[in-house]
Structure formats: C-alpha cells, structure tokens
Design a protein around this motif. Sequence first.
Motif, PDB file in Angstrom:
ATOM      1  N   ALA A  64       0.823  -1.267  -0.013  1.00  0.00           N
ATOM      2  CA  ALA A  64       0.083   0.086   0.080  1.00  0.00           C
ATOM      3  C   ALA A  64       0.892   1.229  -0.239  1.00  0.00           C
ATOM      4  N   SER A  65       0.362   2.415  -0.618  1.00  0.00           N
ATOM      5  CA  SER A  65       0.888   3.711  -0.583  1.00  0.00           C
ATOM      6  C   SER A  65       0.154   4.741  -0.545  1.00  0.00           C
ATOM      7  N   THR A  66       0.655   5.845  -0.191  1.00  0.00           N
ATOM      8  CA  THR A  66       0.095   7.133  -0.050  1.00  0.00           C
ATOM      9  C   THR A  66       0.866   8.350   0.160  1.00  0.00           C
TER      10      THR A  66
ATOM     11  N   GLY B 103       4.148  16.005   1.157  1.00  0.00           N
ATOM     12  CA  GLY B 103       5.175  15.972   0.000  1.00  0.00           C
ATOM     13  C   GLY B 103       5.866  14.475  -0.136  1.00  0.00           C
ATOM     14  N   LEU B 104       5.696  13.486   0.748  1.00  0.00           N
ATOM     15  CA  LEU B 104       6.564  12.482   0.606  1.00  0.00           C
ATOM     16  C   LEU B 104       5.644  11.189   0.165  1.00  0.00           C
ATOM     17  N   VAL B 105       6.141  10.351  -0.662  1.00  0.00           N
ATOM     18  CA  VAL B 105       5.343   8.990  -0.915  1.00  0.00           C
ATOM     19  C   VAL B 105       5.853   7.933   0.090  1.00  0.00           C
ATOM     20  N   TYR B 106       4.852   7.319   0.538  1.00  0.00           N
ATOM     21  CA  TYR B 106       5.100   6.371   1.939  1.00  0.00           C
ATOM     22  C   TYR B 106       4.711   4.957   1.178  1.00  0.00           C
ATOM     23  N   CYS B 107       5.446   3.925   1.266  1.00  0.00           N
ATOM     24  CA  CYS B 107       5.124   2.725   0.860  1.00  0.00           C
ATOM     25  C   CYS B 107       5.142   1.591   1.908  1.00  0.00           C
ATOM     26  N   ALA B 108       4.313   0.618   2.244  1.00  0.00           N
ATOM     27  CA  ALA B 108       4.404  -0.314   3.531  1.00  0.00           C
ATOM     28  C   ALA B 108       3.810  -1.706   3.163  1.00  0.00           C
ATOM     29  N   GLY B 109       4.706  -2.596   3.728  1.00  0.00           N
ATOM     30  CA  GLY B 109       4.200  -3.911   3.660  1.00  0.00           C
ATOM     31  C   GLY B 109       4.384  -4.328   2.149  1.00  0.00           C
ATOM     32  N   GLY B 110       3.534  -5.483   2.210  1.00  0.00           N
ATOM     33  CA  GLY B 110       3.452  -6.280   0.789  1.00  0.00           C
ATOM     34  C   GLY B 110       3.964  -7.516   0.902  1.00  0.00           C
ATOM     35  N   GLY B 111       4.067  -8.250  -0.295  1.00  0.00           N
ATOM     36  CA  GLY B 111       5.114  -9.424  -0.311  1.00  0.00           C
ATOM     37  C   GLY B 111       6.279  -9.338  -1.261  1.00  0.00           C
ATOM     38  N   SER B 112       7.152 -10.220  -1.017  1.00  0.00           N
ATOM     39  CA  SER B 112       8.428  -9.801  -1.526  1.00  0.00           C
ATOM     40  C   SER B 112       8.755 -11.151  -2.519  1.00  0.00           C
TER      41      SER B 112
ATOM     42  N   MET C  44      -3.665   1.880   2.890  1.00  0.00           N
ATOM     43  CA  MET C  44      -3.283   2.847   3.585  1.00  0.00           C
ATOM     44  C   MET C  44      -3.722   4.026   3.241  1.00  0.00           C
ATOM     45  N   VAL C  45      -4.040   5.148   4.078  1.00  0.00           N
ATOM     46  CA  VAL C  45      -4.276   6.361   3.791  1.00  0.00           C
ATOM     47  C   VAL C  45      -3.689   7.335   4.781  1.00  0.00           C
ATOM     48  N   SER C  46      -3.558   8.673   4.424  1.00  0.00           N
ATOM     49  CA  SER C  46      -3.099   9.494   5.358  1.00  0.00           C
ATOM     50  C   SER C  46      -4.208  10.549   5.847  1.00  0.00           C
ATOM     51  N   ALA C  47      -4.112  10.991   6.850  1.00  0.00           N
ATOM     52  CA  ALA C  47      -5.183  11.905   7.478  1.00  0.00           C
ATOM     53  C   ALA C  47      -4.547  12.312   8.933  1.00  0.00           C
TER      54      ALA C  47
END
Length: 404
Positions: A216-218, A222-231, A264-267
């Motif tokens: 997930a990303s959001t 001004g920054l891009v955040y990426c979290a979790g997932g599979g590799s 994922m969201v930002s608030a």
Amino acid sequence: MDDLVQAAETFISKNLGAVLKSADFLQFGADDVKAMLKLESEQDSIDEDKYRSVVTWTKHDKDQRRKHFSDLFRLVQLENLSNEFLNDVVHKEELVGSSVECTNLIILATLSRLLSAQVYKKMKGQSDEILIIGGLSCERSVAKFNTKTIQWSEMPDTNIARIYPSAVNYNQKILLMGGTQGSTYYNSVEMLDLNDENPKWDSNLPSMGEKRYGFASTLLDGLVYCAGGGSGTGHLSSCESYNPEERKWSSIRNMNDQRTYHAMVSAQGLLFALGGHDGYNATNTAECYDPRNGKWEYIPRMKTRRYGLTAVALNNEIYAIGGQDGSKYLSSVEIYDLDAKTWIDVPSMNEKRPGGSACVVDGLIWVFGGFDAKTVEFYDPAANKWQVSTNMDRERPGLCVLSI
C-alpha cells in the motif's frame, strides 16, 4: 479625535461578533449598521454573525426597517457562508425570499462559488476524472474515466506489466511502483506526467529499496510512503518513503504487523495501515504512523477482518471498503471516526469487492474493480447510499485507481 475614532473602530473590529449580538446593536440607525457591517474581522464565522444581525435588527422594527434590508444584506459576504447555512437558514428566511434583489444575490454568490471551485481545481491540477491502471488480465492497460460524462478514454500503456502494484498521484505525476509478474517481483518505478501535452511512461526513476507486490502507498507532506506487501519470500512489515524532489528512497520504521493486500491512507498528519493478510489469516488490526516521532501505534481493530480491501479518507473519517475474509468476499464498509476513535458500520456496496480500488472525487467515493465485480459504483456520504454508475468491460481485480 481621529485617534479616538480609529481606536473605537479597532476595538469594534476585534470584537465584532459580540457587538453584533449585543442588545445595543438593535438601537443603531441604518447608517451605523452599514458602517459596522463594512468592518473587517478575523473571526471565522463573522459573515454568519453579520447575516443574523441584519435579520434581527430588521425584525426589531420590521415595518420601519424592512426597506433597508436588501442594502444591508448586500454587505454580507455570501460566498463565505457554508452550503448548509445557505440552505438551512438563509433560504428559509421570509425577508430573503420576499426580496427579488436578495434572491438574485444568492444566485450570484452560488455561481461565484461554483466558478471558484472549478478554477481552484484547475490550479491544483484536479478534474472530474479518474485514472485506472492495470488489474488482472490487463496489467499494462491504462484508462481515464470522467465522473460527470461517464465516458472512458484510453491512455498510454505502462512500460511493464505489473500485477498488484501500487500508485500515487504527486502533482499530476503518476508514480507506479512495484508489483509482480509470474515469478518476477519488482521494486522498479515508472511515472506518467499528466502535465505533458502527450504524456508517456518514464522508467528512469530510482527503484524502491525492496521488491513489493500487494503493498500500500499514499502521500503525506510531500513524501510518498510505501508499506508492507509480499516480496516473493514472505510477507513484509517494512516501510519506506520517497522524496520526489530529491529522487531518494529512505527506510522508515517497520509496522508492528506484517501486511499484504492491505490499505493505507493519510489523515491528520498520520499514516493509517488497515487490515491485510499477515501470512496466516486476514486481519482486522490497524495501526498509525506519526512521522514526527517515527513510531507505529495500534488503533482500535476494525469490526471485520479484511484483506484485498481498499480505503479512503474523507470528512475526518477513514473508510475501509470491501475485501475478503478467507474465501468470503465482502461488500461491507466501515468507517473509523478520527475524533471518536471508533469503527462504525455504514451501508454495504451493491457488489462484493475483493481486490477493488477507490478514490474520492468531489466529495463522492468511487470504487472500481474486484473479483466478480464489473460495475463502477459511488457513495454519497450526505445521502448515506451507494449507487451503481456504469459497467466495466471486465473484473480487473488488483487495479490502481487515482483521482487526477
């Protein structure tokens, strides 16, 4: 004497709301009321106070003062009044409804607000359109959907076929990240600059620190955040951020839980990671990240376990939409009240949607895709109802949806 007058005006301006509500105000003459209404004030709701004071002053001696009402009404900045106040208060006032001039002023203010909103959206690079990227069986396909005309148009295909990537819109620059294809897992990034007259995907961007799919990303500050997932080797709790201006990726603290196919969201200056698959089961845990202290902390659990869900933030609430729990496909929706810090059920979608994606346009939540779901539907918080808008040509689970 001039200094005394100026001091008096300064005092009144700073305390204008209280002065307008005072009993003494009702004794002022029309010229004094006009002078007071012309004063500037830093109070947020001063135009509501001005409107109420004009109505109250007029009704105090209605027969004699009614002739002044339209002139005084003109001094209220109607553009600063909320839609709710205009509809619930102003429109229902007999003094307003019986005056053609006042009615015309409201119409002009409404048109001005609509025009200003359109200009603002253009300045911010926004429109009534949504970009739809990929999805199973059409991994490179990109389309544009207009929420007003309900029309589709084709956009340039991505350079790489990606299953379960993630995407963000940074100043009309679409960053498409990660994903998988067969046994290949990507950390590469490509970008579509919608500011260009003839946009095309550019792969000359720095890669993420880790290969990720189903992550997930959001955007936040001004920054891009990426979290979790599979590799390809397991489920991830790791997170990273990208500074588009510096073209640099940086690791941040891991989430408390491993999460794949989460949202994922930002608030309120925070990141919120919701649900997902922890490697064993769907989860209903949720956590938030505060970039000021670099910590992830749990928030109350969702009412339903969900992975393959989508989420949006709107009106100080976070919507967790669809997904699945094991083999059970979900149409249910719940919201997290950021003030009350509780989860509340809202009406379910018309279709079950695991692997769908959502975004917000003009205060409406639009949802596309998902397994066994071919419709496009939207949710109006004011009406508290989901409505089907149109159909898609195929299911397209695992797609990315962005307002542009």
